[in-house]
Design a protein around this motif. Structure first.
Motif, PDB file in Angstrom:
ATOM      1  N   LEU A 200      -1.404   9.582  18.630  1.00 14.42           N
ATOM      2  CA  LEU A 200      -0.200   8.723  18.912  1.00 14.42           C
ATOM      3  C   LEU A 200      -0.765   7.190  19.039  1.00 14.42           C
ATOM      4  O   LEU A 200       0.089   6.241  18.315  1.00 14.42           O
ATOM      5  CB  LEU A 200       0.197   9.298  20.353  1.00 14.42           C
ATOM      6  N   ASN A 201      -1.713   6.889  19.491  1.00 10.68           N
ATOM      7  CA  ASN A 201      -2.177   5.473  19.643  1.00 10.68           C
ATOM      8  C   ASN A 201      -2.408   5.026  18.459  1.00 10.68           C
ATOM      9  O   ASN A 201      -2.138   3.822  17.980  1.00 10.68           O
ATOM     10  CB  ASN A 201      -3.295   5.303  20.634  1.00 10.68           C
ATOM     11  N   ARG A 204       0.934   4.037  16.791  1.00 10.11           N
ATOM     12  CA  ARG A 204       1.416   2.976  17.230  1.00 10.11           C
ATOM     13  C   ARG A 204       0.656   1.635  16.848  1.00 10.11           C
ATOM     14  O   ARG A 204       1.344   0.748  16.697  1.00 10.11           O
ATOM     15  CB  ARG A 204       1.190   3.206  18.644  1.00 10.11           C
ATOM     16  N   TYR A 241      10.816  14.572  16.583  1.00  7.44           N
ATOM     17  CA  TYR A 241       9.377  13.969  16.814  1.00  7.44           C
ATOM     18  C   TYR A 241       8.393  14.191  15.522  1.00  7.44           C
ATOM     19  O   TYR A 241       8.489  15.309  15.037  1.00  7.44           O
ATOM     20  CB  TYR A 241       8.908  14.445  18.088  1.00  7.44           C
ATOM     21  N   TYR A 256       6.063  11.188  18.630  1.00  4.10           N
ATOM     22  CA  TYR A 256       6.815   9.797  18.414  1.00  4.10           C
ATOM     23  C   TYR A 256       8.023  10.052  17.661  1.00  4.10           C
ATOM     24  O   TYR A 256       8.082  10.902  16.833  1.00  4.10           O
ATOM     25  CB  TYR A 256       6.039   8.930  17.384  1.00  4.10           C
ATOM     26  N   SER A 257       9.160   9.795  18.611  1.00 12.44           N
ATOM     27  CA  SER A 257      10.587  10.415  18.145  1.00 12.44           C
ATOM     28  C   SER A 257      10.923   9.447  16.921  1.00 12.44           C
ATOM     29  O   SER A 257      10.564   8.371  16.811  1.00 12.44           O
ATOM     30  CB  SER A 257      11.513  10.196  19.412  1.00 12.44           C
ATOM     31  N   SER A 260      12.903   6.276  18.105  1.00 14.49           N
ATOM     32  CA  SER A 260      11.911   5.295  18.283  1.00 14.49           C
ATOM     33  C   SER A 260      11.447   4.536  16.917  1.00 14.49           C
ATOM     34  O   SER A 260      11.475   3.391  16.918  1.00 14.49           O
ATOM     35  CB  SER A 260      10.793   5.874  19.245  1.00 14.49           C
ATOM     36  N   LEU A 261      11.065   5.653  15.964  1.00 13.13           N
ATOM     37  CA  LEU A 261      10.548   4.994  14.850  1.00 13.13           C
ATOM     38  C   LEU A 261      11.834   4.156  13.930  1.00 13.13           C
ATOM     39  O   LEU A 261      11.435   3.037  13.615  1.00 13.13           O
ATOM     40  CB  LEU A 261      10.295   6.134  13.693  1.00 13.13           C
ATOM     41  N   TYR A 264      12.321   0.953  16.047  1.00 15.04           N
ATOM     42  CA  TYR A 264      11.346   0.041  15.719  1.00 15.04           C
ATOM     43  C   TYR A 264      11.379  -0.750  14.084  1.00 15.04           C
ATOM     44  O   TYR A 264      11.443  -2.048  14.316  1.00 15.04           O
ATOM     45  CB  TYR A 264       9.942   0.696  15.870  1.00 15.04           C
TER      46      TYR A 264
END
Length: 394
Positions: A200-201, A204, A241, A256-257, A260-261, A264
């Motif tokens: 996940l990081n 991001r 996700y 990561y939804s 959200s993507l 963003y």
């Protein structure tokens, strides 16, 4: 027993150290391999002609290039392990790694399950990682023209998951898409970030890189986000996700939804953002086995609408599965996406590309997999139908 083995001395099978520094031009003569994860009991690791007893991970050793590719076999009295495939990377792979600062992936997760009662220790492995297969779309002829130097790409290829099954050919997909970005769509190598087996990081971090790029280019940058891997739904809400390799399908918050993507990317100061998702969000994997639903029932994921300059092409719709194309060694969606880029030399309009991919995937999924798969396009309200005339090479 060895509680941790950092270097093995075995002149005929394992190299104790690289003969020259890894940072030299071309392919390094030897590489450090890391086995990671967790084990419940000591294991026997067979590497070529050598057998090593290991009682703790991580376990590290060196392999000479002439020994690669190979399978690593792991056994123990009470567990069955999948074989680990150490693939052969090309000179181009190492070149791209040096230019982007990314490491060539040489860490492998040891996966196992309890041995069935009465099964002999020599029982076959649970699964075999899919080796790279070259198909017609892997034969790439570079296109001629000006560099597409204001287009930037992030490619995530998640294949080797820590808590759930693999995604067959995801790394094939990501590697091939990267090559199309640099050779067909003519993006500079440094404009393309390629991540395999991303946490996940990691994901991001790559999105933050896109933000920095878009800010630096003052709204003139075009971006491409490609993902091959597991997608999962929240069973309670239907929210979709992307699943990192360390995520849990039963805990969507570890992913990561899509909302959200899309938000963003939609908030970035871009000229255009293209998103390609070779994943489904029904709770099934590429082998059509359930990930998220304890009831074994596919979930109809909630559709998310992108915003701003974001255009999305997704491999499947509703409660369908994003299937593999075994014969070609790729995801079905990615194969036909690359095929049209190959045929048109990257000059395709998005409307024509979407129609071709949807038509061919729809036909082939029935013939090969006896299942429906319907690639879908999602466009923001701001773009309307104008997206059909967009191109990946402006």
């Amino acid at each position: 027993m060895l509680s941790m083995l950092l270097v093995l001395a075995a002149p005929t099978a394992l190299a104790t150290q690289p003969e020259v520094p890894v940072a030299v031009q071309g392919i390094p003569p030897a590489e450090e391999i890391t086995l990671t994860g967790s084990i419940e009991e000591p294991i026997t690791v067979k590497i070529g002609a050598q057998t090593i007893e290991v009682d703790m991970l991580p376990f590290k050793f060196w392999l000479k290039q002439e020994q690669i590719p190979l399978y690593i076999e792991i056994t123990s009295p009470n567990y069955v392990y999948q074989r680990i495939y150490v693939k052969k990377y090309t000179k181009e792979d190492y070149k791209i790694a040096r230019q982007t600062g990314e490491e060539v992936e040489r860490t492998y997760v040891v996966k196992h399950e309890p041995r069935p009662a009465g099964a002999a220790q020599a029982a076959p492995a649970v699964a075999t990682p899919k080796a790279r297969q070259l198909s017609d779309v892997d034969q790439i002829t570079p296109t001629q023209g000006d560099m597409n130097d204001k287009t930037f790409a992030v490619i995530i290829a998640n294949e080797m998951y820590q808590e759930v099954g693999q995604v067959p050919y995801a790394q094939n997909d990501g590697s091939a898409f990267r090559d199309y970005c640099t050779k067909v769509l003519r993006m500079p190598v440094e404009n393309v970030h390629y991540r395999t087996n991303a946490t996940l990081n990691n994901m991001r971090s790559e999105l933050e890189w896109l933000q920095k790029v878009c800010t630096a280019y003052g709204g003139e940058a075009r971006i491409v986000f490609y993902y091959a891997g597991h997608g999962i739904p929240d069973m309670a809400t239907g929210v979709s996700y992307l699943l990192p390799v360390d995520g849990l399908p039963t805990h969507p918050e570890t992913g990561y939804s899509l909302k959200s993507l899309y938000d963003y990317l939609g908030n970035l100061p871009t000229n255009q953002a293209f998103v390609f998702l070779d994943a489904c969000f029904s709770g099934s994997d590429r082998n059509d086995k359930m990930l998220a639903s304890a009831r074994g029932v596919a979930i109809k994921a909630k559709a998310e609408t992108p915003k701003g300059n974001v255009l999305v092409m997704s491999a499947a719709s509703g409660d369908e599965t994003a299937l593999p194309y075994e014969e070609k060694g790729h995801g079905l969606f990615t194969y036909y996406l690359l095929k049209y880029l190959q045929t048109t030399k990257g000059k395709a309009k998005m409307g024509d590309l979407a129609t071709y991919v949807a038509t061919e995937v729809g036909k082939r999924s029935i013939v090969v997999n006896n299942k429906s798969q319907t690639p879908t396009v999602f466009s923001s309200n701001e773009q309307g139908s104008n997206w059909k005339s967009l191109k990946l090479i402006p």
